[in-house]
Structure formats: structure tokens, C-alpha cells
Scaffold this motif. Structure first.
Motif, PDB file in Angstrom:
ATOM      1  N   GLY A 172      30.752  43.212  51.404  1.00 59.53           N
ATOM      2  CA  GLY A 172      29.787  43.829  50.480  1.00 59.53           C
ATOM      3  C   GLY A 172      30.183  43.703  49.024  1.00 59.53           C
ATOM      4  O   GLY A 172      29.846  44.552  48.202  1.00 59.53           O
ATOM      5  N   ILE A 173      30.926  42.645  48.724  1.00 55.12           N
ATOM      6  CA  ILE A 173      31.269  42.361  47.324  1.00 55.12           C
ATOM      7  C   ILE A 173      30.326  41.268  46.828  1.00 55.12           C
ATOM      8  O   ILE A 173      30.163  40.242  47.481  1.00 55.12           O
ATOM      9  CB  ILE A 173      32.729  41.853  47.204  1.00 55.12           C
ATOM     10  CG1 ILE A 173      33.711  42.903  47.734  1.00 55.12           C
ATOM     11  CG2 ILE A 173      33.068  41.485  45.757  1.00 55.12           C
ATOM     12  CD1 ILE A 173      35.135  42.364  47.938  1.00 55.12           C
ATOM     13  N   LYS A 174      29.703  41.485  45.666  1.00 55.85           N
ATOM     14  CA  LYS A 174      28.818  40.459  45.125  1.00 55.85           C
ATOM     15  C   LYS A 174      29.664  39.353  44.496  1.00 55.85           C
ATOM     16  O   LYS A 174      30.713  39.618  43.906  1.00 55.85           O
ATOM     17  CB  LYS A 174      27.891  41.051  44.056  1.00 55.85           C
ATOM     18  CG  LYS A 174      26.933  42.104  44.608  1.00 55.85           C
ATOM     19  CD  LYS A 174      25.914  41.495  45.552  1.00 55.85           C
ATOM     20  CE  LYS A 174      24.991  42.575  46.115  1.00 55.85           C
ATOM     21  NZ  LYS A 174      24.035  41.995  47.083  1.00 55.85           N
ATOM     22  N   LEU A 175      29.171  38.122  44.629  1.00 59.99           N
ATOM     23  CA  LEU A 175      29.883  36.985  44.056  1.00 59.99           C
ATOM     24  C   LEU A 175      29.015  36.363  42.956  1.00 59.99           C
ATOM     25  O   LEU A 175      27.881  35.948  43.205  1.00 59.99           O
ATOM     26  CB  LEU A 175      30.204  35.966  45.152  1.00 59.99           C
ATOM     27  CG  LEU A 175      31.220  34.867  44.791  1.00 59.99           C
ATOM     28  CD1 LEU A 175      32.573  35.438  44.400  1.00 59.99           C
ATOM     29  CD2 LEU A 175      31.381  33.894  45.975  1.00 59.99           C
ATOM     30  N   HIS A 176      29.564  36.354  41.733  1.00 60.12           N
ATOM     31  CA  HIS A 176      28.818  35.816  40.584  1.00 60.12           C
ATOM     32  C   HIS A 176      29.461  34.516  40.118  1.00 60.12           C
ATOM     33  O   HIS A 176      30.687  34.425  40.005  1.00 60.12           O
ATOM     34  CB  HIS A 176      28.807  36.836  39.437  1.00 60.12           C
ATOM     35  CG  HIS A 176      28.242  36.282  38.163  1.00 60.12           C
ATOM     36  ND1 HIS A 176      26.882  36.113  37.958  1.00 60.12           N
ATOM     37  CD2 HIS A 176      28.844  35.826  37.036  1.00 60.12           C
ATOM     38  CE1 HIS A 176      26.685  35.580  36.756  1.00 60.12           C
ATOM     39  NE2 HIS A 176      27.860  35.399  36.172  1.00 60.12           N
ATOM     40  N   LEU A 177      28.626  33.534  39.812  1.00 60.22           N
ATOM     41  CA  LEU A 177      29.115  32.240  39.323  1.00 60.22           C
ATOM     42  C   LEU A 177      28.972  32.125  37.807  1.00 60.22           C
ATOM     43  O   LEU A 177      27.859  32.177  37.283  1.00 60.22           O
ATOM     44  CB  LEU A 177      28.335  31.099  40.000  1.00 60.22           C
ATOM     45  CG  LEU A 177      28.597  29.678  39.450  1.00 60.22           C
ATOM     46  CD1 LEU A 177      30.079  29.299  39.540  1.00 60.22           C
ATOM     47  CD2 LEU A 177      27.747  28.652  40.197  1.00 60.22           C
ATOM     48  N   ASP A 178      30.120  31.997  37.130  1.00 60.15           N
ATOM     49  CA  ASP A 178      30.089  31.558  35.741  1.00 60.15           C
ATOM     50  C   ASP A 178      29.960  30.043  35.782  1.00 60.15           C
ATOM     51  O   ASP A 178      30.945  29.320  35.916  1.00 60.15           O
ATOM     52  CB  ASP A 178      31.371  31.983  35.012  1.00 60.15           C
ATOM     53  CG  ASP A 178      31.392  31.493  33.562  1.00 60.15           C
ATOM     54  OD1 ASP A 178      30.628  30.557  33.242  1.00 60.15           O
ATOM     55  OD2 ASP A 178      32.179  32.026  32.768  1.00 60.15           O
ATOM     56  N   GLY A 179      28.723  29.585  35.691  1.00 61.57           N
ATOM     57  CA  GLY A 179      28.430  28.157  35.796  1.00 61.57           C
ATOM     58  C   GLY A 179      28.114  27.544  34.441  1.00 61.57           C
ATOM     59  O   GLY A 179      27.240  26.675  34.346  1.00 61.57           O
ATOM     60  N   ALA A 180      28.828  28.001  33.414  1.00 65.72           N
ATOM     61  CA  ALA A 180      28.637  27.435  32.070  1.00 65.72           C
ATOM     62  C   ALA A 180      28.685  25.908  32.131  1.00 65.72           C
ATOM     63  O   ALA A 180      27.980  25.230  31.392  1.00 65.72           O
ATOM     64  CB  ALA A 180      29.705  27.955  31.116  1.00 65.72           C
ATOM     65  N   ARG A 181      29.515  25.397  33.039  1.00 67.33           N
ATOM     66  CA  ARG A 181      29.635  23.934  33.201  1.00 67.33           C
ATOM     67  C   ARG A 181      29.291  23.513  34.645  1.00 67.33           C
ATOM     68  O   ARG A 181      29.925  22.633  35.213  1.00 67.33           O
ATOM     69  CB  ARG A 181      31.060  23.499  32.822  1.00 67.33           C
ATOM     70  CG  ARG A 181      31.352  23.675  31.345  1.00 67.33           C
ATOM     71  CD  ARG A 181      32.812  23.592  30.987  1.00 67.33           C
ATOM     72  NE  ARG A 181      33.009  23.836  29.550  1.00 67.33           N
ATOM     73  CZ  ARG A 181      33.005  25.049  28.981  1.00 67.33           C
ATOM     74  NH1 ARG A 181      32.832  26.126  29.727  1.00 67.33           N
ATOM     75  NH2 ARG A 181      33.181  25.168  27.674  1.00 67.33           N
TER      76      ARG A 181
END
Lengths: 368, 368
Positions: A172-181
Motif C-alpha cells: 500500500g505504498i504509492k510509487l511516483h516516477l520522477d520522469g524528468a528524463r
């Protein structure tokens, strides 16, 4: 004038510049506008065809339900983490110690959102599954940055991301993508943006790195998430009456460059190999996994600056406008391959590398 | 399609529109860029000639030490209040109940900055000296909005502002100016911007109201204040790599329109008088004190919409694209005079007003 300023000035005056897409001048915007009908209506506070169409296009590209255009990634990512924290009722997230939010945002996440952070891995390496499994504190969200810019743009293997994603979903942990690149790493993984993003609950992408737009970001996720992000966008002061100058340029350069990332990646590998063949020069990573890498000179910054200056003058080729001191005995800078690399005679580059190799050897000889 | 949507559509199709500067289309940006040299360098994270020159120009215009360009007023004003609160160590400010921060910003000031608010005066009138003198709670800052937009753009007399300013200085309360429409009120006071701003510790101005730019704001004050505002700008995600699309258009339209506010003001008074001569129509204020006022129809919105639609069709003149319901028996909209008013045959306007007068009389007769 200091040598540091001289280096930047000399770099700007060179005929050929090895990395990037060229000068960040007003022409970038003028070119993006040139073909557009002047009668096209502005977006108005997040509404209107010009913003809605682009949001739909990007949501589809990323394989997410919905997407929202933001003026900056700083704003978009703080908001993403805030939403996931509020949803869980826990103001704690985990990310890499060299995460953009940790080192480049004047602590906005803490000062504005009062979110605590857990640092995973360390400053010299990537986050691995083990770091996530051994995390002792509970968090609402983990942010992964692909590639990890501050360590030369390194990437974990896809299996690691898949396992972290699976674990997070289970817990139940959200996964966020820093997809600047994000665009820049697709050739390495040989996957679509949507395939990568399917491993994440939310994703941010930027339009002024590999894409070479003016500014602006997209935040994507499910509808509940993006609707809430619009409320926070207004609170942050990012719900401008008109964002179209950034949107039209993001769209224009996305269309122009998103298919060129494979070439930039190949060019980066070629260039890194040339650097690694020089005396006391190495790249991080040795073999790039995107269009970017760091060049490390194992020589003092004060000695490398005049050396580079001389090379620029002799060859007309500019490598960098700055050097970061790593230790007293070493310095580095970042390379991001863009359109410039291809415009440029290869013999010229070999000449530069031979000169670099020779001059560093001479310098080392004098030092010893 | 609802009548409300029809009104907007019909308004957009009219040949002449009475208020504003014309359509908010991409041409606004194209025109601002047309004369500029494409080789001019972008600003980079708040630095560079293009942003610094404009900030110096605006600081001088406002008679303040320094000025900082922001993407939005929402961001600039929350930050101004935060700085004054931090300086005093007291998270409380006072403003009008219809202040932009209170009703249009999704409570950003409270949600992001945890600043409490004291409401001065009430929804139907301006803040007077007495409201300030009788305030029971201590605050770090008072915000005055000139003109008070949500009540038709009313203004206190200059003596009231001077007295509030003097009192605040004596009591150690900072005075902040919401000058979103500062340009527009200078003809009424017959004062320079710097003269008005000298009564305030900090001031925000906007470039897409009377000036008709694309977006963007300036926050001005002393150097300590503006330096701190830059740190918060980064935290909010407003320190974009490039803000020049807004800066060049702000500068272009400032140069084009800042000297035209006297004319807009005269036009507004003329137009308000025409409205006030119609049956069951009045303006707020009766005699405008800037380029703006509100038109109140003392008739139900559902009846006024088709009536206006008909007038647009017959005359080709558009008055408004929306109506706000005030009570079941009345509705209103906002007028902001800009370049459009002068482009427009006066006979046409008189025709519209005669028709409006006649049709409302007919309607009232049928209702009774």
C-alpha cells in the motif's frame, strides 16, 4: 573576470558545442509559434482546447487515465507527494538523497507541505530493492528518479523497478516516477513510456530537458489524483490564466524530438568512449544508459579551466561552460546529448580529444 | 446547449465587443515577439538580462528598491504575506472578505502557509480607517486591494489610505498592496504608481488585466524582502528555468497600454452613464473610479440571457459572455474597458442602449 566566468564566455563563443540542442534563446519560442494560427484561443485557467488536447495526448503517451500541465516539475512533484500523503494520512515519503526535492527546491516539500523524508540508498549509488525492503519507517510514497541524474544518469535494471513496484503495491505504498528524463531512457529499456509508467501510480515528465522546450511539466495518474492536483496547482499559484506559451512549445518540440532519443543515446555512448580513452578522464557511468553522463577530470578545477579554455580557442569546439569541484584533485560536468552533436564534424571531435589527452598528460607531467 | 453557453457563444460571435482588449488568442504572444531579436538569450532561473532589466524597470516605476517577476499573483501575494508573518513571528494577516486570497485561491494561504486571517469591513463596502483602528486582534500585515474588484472596483479616498498607512507604520503592521489593477486607478488619484506605492511596504502588480499581457506579476519591496521572496518562489515551483514568454509580453503591452489608462477611465464613466440611463439597470459604482465597474440588471438572469442574446443578434454588439445571479430577481457582470471600446462606432452603442432600455421595459411590463 575569474577563470570560471571566462570558461562560460569562451564556451558561448565556440562555433561548435558538443552537448545540448543549442542556445536557449527567444528563437526557440518564435519557431514553435511560427506555424500556429494566431486566432487559436488561449487556455483559460486550465480549460480550453489548447491545454486539454495536450493533456489528453500526454495521458495517452504515458498510459495514464489523465494528465495535467504544470508550469514546473518542482510544483508538480511536491503536489503528487502531498496527495499521496493526504490519502494515507501519513506525511512521510522516501527518495534518493540526491533527489531534486531534497537538494534543488529550497526544501519546499518540508516548508510548504510539512512532509518528512526518508533517504534511501546513498549519494554514490542507485536505490535497490534491498533498500526498499529494509526500510524501517512506514511511508506514504516512494519516489524513483529515472535516470538518477546527480550520479551521472544511472539506471536500475527493469527487474529492480518491477520488484519495487510489486512490493509497493502489496504494502500500500504509492510509487511516483520522477520522469524528468523519461523520454531519454526508453531506448535503453527498449520499452514504451506507457510500459514504464504502468509500474508507477503517478508520473511527472519535463519538456525542457531532452525535448528542449521552454519550461513546463506534465503530471499524470488516475482521475481522482489529477483532479486533486488541480486544486493544489491553484494553491501553489500555478493555475495561470494562460500556460499556452509553454504548452505550444512543449508540443512542438515533443513532436520534433521524442523520436530522436535513440540517436542521442547512441551519440552519448560514442562520446563517452572518446572521453574514456583520454588520460585522467572518465565518465559516469562508463557506458551511458541515456543521452546523459558526467565527465570526470582527475585533475584540479583550477588547472582544468585554463586547459579547456585553450582547447576551445584552438579548435572552436566547446565542451562545457562550467566545472564542479568534486575534490581538490578532481572536477566534473554534465553532458546531455541533443541536436548539436549531429551538426558537428567528427574529425573535429577527435582532434579535441587528442588535444585533451595530450594536454592533460603534459599537465600531469609538470605536476609530478 | 444551455442559454448560459449560448450567451457566451453568441458574445464571441459578435462583431463588436464593448469591453476588454479583444480575444485572448495566440496572436497576443506573436505580436509581442515580432520585433524581438531571436538571438536574445532566455532568462535562466531568475537570472539574465531579459528578467533583470524588466525587474529594474518595474522597481523604478513602483518607486521600490527591488522587484521580482512571478508567474502569478496568487504565488506572489501568498509569499509576501508569509514573509511579513515570519518577520513578525505571527501568522496572522487582515484583509477584505472578498480578497482574492480569500475567495479565489482554494485557501492556499491557509493550506500551504498556515496563516490565519482577520476579515475587515464586509462584503458590501470598502475597508475604512475605522475598521483598522477597531481591529481587536494583532496581525503581521494588512492587505489592501485597490480597487476592490469584487464590489465593482471601488476605491477609498487617498486620505484613508494615507491614514491607514501611518497607523500601520506606528503599530509595526506591514501594509501590502494588491495592485492587480494599480495602473488602472492612477488617473482617478492623479498620482504616480510610486506615490501610491510609497504608502505600502510591499506591492504586487499584474500584467494581464488593464495591461493585457499573457500572465505574470511583479512583487516589489526592499531588498531583504525581495531576496526572501525568491527563496519562496523556488519553493512554490515558480522559479521556472524560463519566464521570458510572460516577461516580453508584459513589457510589450506595458509600453503599449500603461499610458492609456486615462482614456479607459473616461470611457468607463461614459459607458456607465449610458447603462444608468436604462430602465432597471445600474452600475456599481454609479460613477466608475477606474476602467472597471459592475453592471446590475434588476431582472432575473433567466430572463436577461435571452434578452441579451437578441440584442447581440440584432446589433452585432456584445456586452458580456456571462451573467452572475445576484438574487432571484437580479444579475450582474463585470466591465473592464480596454482597447476595444475606441474601435467601435458610438451610434451603435446608443442603439444597443435604446434597445436594452426598451426590451427591459417590455419584459417588466409582461412580468407585472
Amino acid at each position: 573576470m575569474s577563470t570560471a566566468n571566462s570558461l562560460l564566455e569562451a564556451f558561448k563563443k565556440t562555433k561548435y558545442q558538443v552537448s545540448g540542442h543549442g542556445k536557449r534563446d527567444i528563437q526557440i519560442l518564435k519557431s514553435a509559434l511560427q506555424e500556429l494560427d494566431g486566432q487559436q484561443e488561449s487556455d483559460v485557467y486550465g480549460k480550453g482546447q489548447i491545454i486539454e488536447d495536450f493533456q489528453v495526448k500526454m495521458a495517452k503517451y504515458l498510459g495514464k487515465d489523465t494528465a495535467v500541465f504544470f508550469p514546473s516539475g518542482t510544483m508538480a512533484q511536491q503536489i503528487a507527494l502531498r496527495i499521496w500523503c493526504d490519502k494515507k494520512g501519513l506525511k512521510k515519503v522516501a527518495y534518493h538523497p540526491l533527489c531534486h526535492l531534497e537538494i534543488h527546491e529550497e526544501d519546499g516539500l518540508k516548508e510548504l507541505h510539512h512532509i518528512e523524508t526518508v533517504l534511501l540508498a546513498n549519494q554514490s549509488r542507485l536505490i535497490e530493492l534491498e533498500d526498499v525492503l529494509s526500510m524501517e519507517e512506514e511511508v506514504a510514497c516512494i519516489l524513483l528518479e529515472l535516470p538518477q541524474r546527480e550520479i551521472g544518469g544511472q539506471l536500475p535494471d527493469i527487474k529492480t523497478i518491477e520488484e519495487i513496484s510489486k512490493y509497493c503495491r502489496k504494502k500500500g505504498i504509492k510509487l511516483h516516477l520522477d520522469g524528468a528524463r523519461l523520454f531519454e531512457i526508453l531506448p535503453y529499456y527498449q520499452k514504451s513510456a506507457a510500459e514504464i509508467c504502468s509500474l508507477f501510480d503517478s508520473v511527472y515528465i519535463s519538456f525542457y530537458k531532452g525535448i528542449g522546450g521552454i519550461a513546463g511539466a506534465i503530471l499524470a495518474g488516475d482521475k481522482e489524483f489529477t483532479e486533486e492536483s488541480k486544486v493544489w496547482k491553484r494553491r501553489h499559484g500555478g493555475d495561470l490564466i494562460s500556460l499556452y506559451p509553454y504548452i505550444v512549445s512543449a508540443d512542438f518540440y515533443f513532436n520534433k524530438r521524442s523520436s530522436k532519443m535513440e540517436q542521442y543515446y547512441k551519440d552519448a555512448k560514442e562520446l563517452a568512449e572518446l572521453f574514456n580513452s583520454c588520460h585522467s578522464v572518465s565518465t559516469m557511468p562508463i557506458k551511458p544508459v541515456s543521452n546523459m553522463f558526467h565527465v570526470h577530470f582527475h585533475a584540479p578545477k583550477v588547472q582544468m579551466e585554463p586547459l579547456l579554455l585553450e582547447i576551445y580557442e584552438v579548435t572552436g569546439v566547446g565542451l562545457t561552460g562550467y566545472l564542479n569541484e568534486v575534490t581538490e584533485e578532481s572536477c566534473s560536468y554534465e553532458v546531455s546529448i541533443g541536436d548539436q552533436y549531429a551538426t558537428f564534424p567528427k574529425e573535429r571531435l577527435k582532434e579535441v580529444m587528442q588535444l585533451l589527452d595530450m594536454k592533460i598528460k603534459e599537465m600531469k607531467h609538470l605536476n609530478s
